[in-house]
Design a protein around this motif. Structure first.
Motif, PDB file in Angstrom:
ATOM      1  N   GLN A   1       0.819  -1.055  -0.056  1.00 35.17           N
ATOM      2  CA  GLN A   1      -0.040   0.197   0.064  1.00 35.17           C
ATOM      3  C   GLN A   1       1.088   1.191  -0.248  1.00 35.17           C
ATOM      4  O   GLN A   1       1.973   1.357   0.754  1.00 35.17           O
ATOM      5  N   ALA A   2       0.549   2.358  -0.721  1.00 38.24           N
ATOM      6  CA  ALA A   2       1.405   3.374  -0.793  1.00 38.24           C
ATOM      7  C   ALA A   2       0.665   4.599  -1.115  1.00 38.24           C
ATOM      8  O   ALA A   2      -0.693   4.690  -1.438  1.00 38.24           O
ATOM      9  N   LEU A   3       1.093   5.723  -0.286  1.00 40.73           N
ATOM     10  CA  LEU A   3       0.552   7.092  -0.516  1.00 40.73           C
ATOM     11  C   LEU A   3       1.786   7.978  -1.081  1.00 40.73           C
ATOM     12  O   LEU A   3       2.776   8.098  -0.472  1.00 40.73           O
ATOM     13  N   TYR A   4       1.450   8.611  -2.187  1.00 42.10           N
ATOM     14  CA  TYR A   4       2.339   9.492  -2.837  1.00 42.10           C
ATOM     15  C   TYR A   4       2.144  10.810  -2.542  1.00 42.10           C
ATOM     16  O   TYR A   4       0.990  11.228  -2.817  1.00 42.10           O
ATOM     17  N   THR A   5       2.996  11.605  -2.079  1.00 40.81           N
ATOM     18  CA  THR A   5       2.518  12.896  -1.704  1.00 40.81           C
ATOM     19  C   THR A   5       3.287  13.839  -2.540  1.00 40.81           C
ATOM     20  O   THR A   5       3.038  15.168  -2.503  1.00 40.81           O
TER      21      THR A   5
END
Length: 186
Positions: A177-181
């Protein structure tokens, strides 16, 4: 002239083993193999240790430090608060630390409890997990445990990881699971 860390460790082990054998023969006791593994005699210990390993051309490849080192058998060394600095040919480096570690067969370091791997240049990257296997000869890292990967661009979590710090090829094994900011400095 200082001895290389491996030769120094071998010399210390030989002195300790010689002392144990001398005392055993003088007191008439015997050294048997039926000693439980939890009570194996301490062969070697050191506090506030630091070692450096060099390539055949004299380049520093990695350094390792720890608060305490204990050796109870020939090929297994327990380390309290191990910290390893891995250096690559391009002068990039990774620092890996944990609460404890077990060093086996002169190249495999099993890091346990609160494990962190970190690189500062050119971009800051941090990897956190509960356990990690580090091969100090190849700079290859792996774990089957949950992993958190943090960078300027975001956060990624996964179960398991393999990572070559020399090539910086990384593979997350499951439940990614990834969150790209995004990099706000660009």
């Amino acid at each position: 002239m200082w001895m290389q860390p491996r030769r120094l460790a071998i010399a210390i082990i030989m002195v300790v083993v010689g002392y144990i054998l001398l005392n055993a023969t003088q007191s008439g006791s015997n050294l048997s193999n039926d000693t439980p593994s939890t009570t194996k005699p301490l062969l070697l210990f050191a506090e506030n240790i630091e070692t450096q390993t060099f390539s055949s051309n004299g380049q520093l490849t990695h350094s390792m430090s720890g608060m305490r080192l204990e050796q109870h058998s020939q090929n297994i060394i327990q380390i309290t608060s191990p910290k390893v600095r891995l250096l690559n040919e391009d002068n990039s480096q990774w620092e890996v630390s944990a609460q404890s570690g077990v060093y086996k067969n002169d190249s495999l370091l099993q890091l346990l409890n609160d494990v962190h791997a970190e690189r500062s240049d050119p971009k800051h990257i941090q990897i956190n997990t509960d356990s990690l296997l580090l091969n100090t000869k190849t700079n290859f890292i792996s774990t089957k445990d949950p992993v958190t990967f943090l960078s300027q661009d975001g956060k990624l979590t996964a179960i398991g990881m393999t990572f070559d710090t020399k090539t910086e090829n990384i593979e997350f094994l499951a439940d990614v699971q990834a969150l790209y900011t995004g990099n706000k400095n660009e």
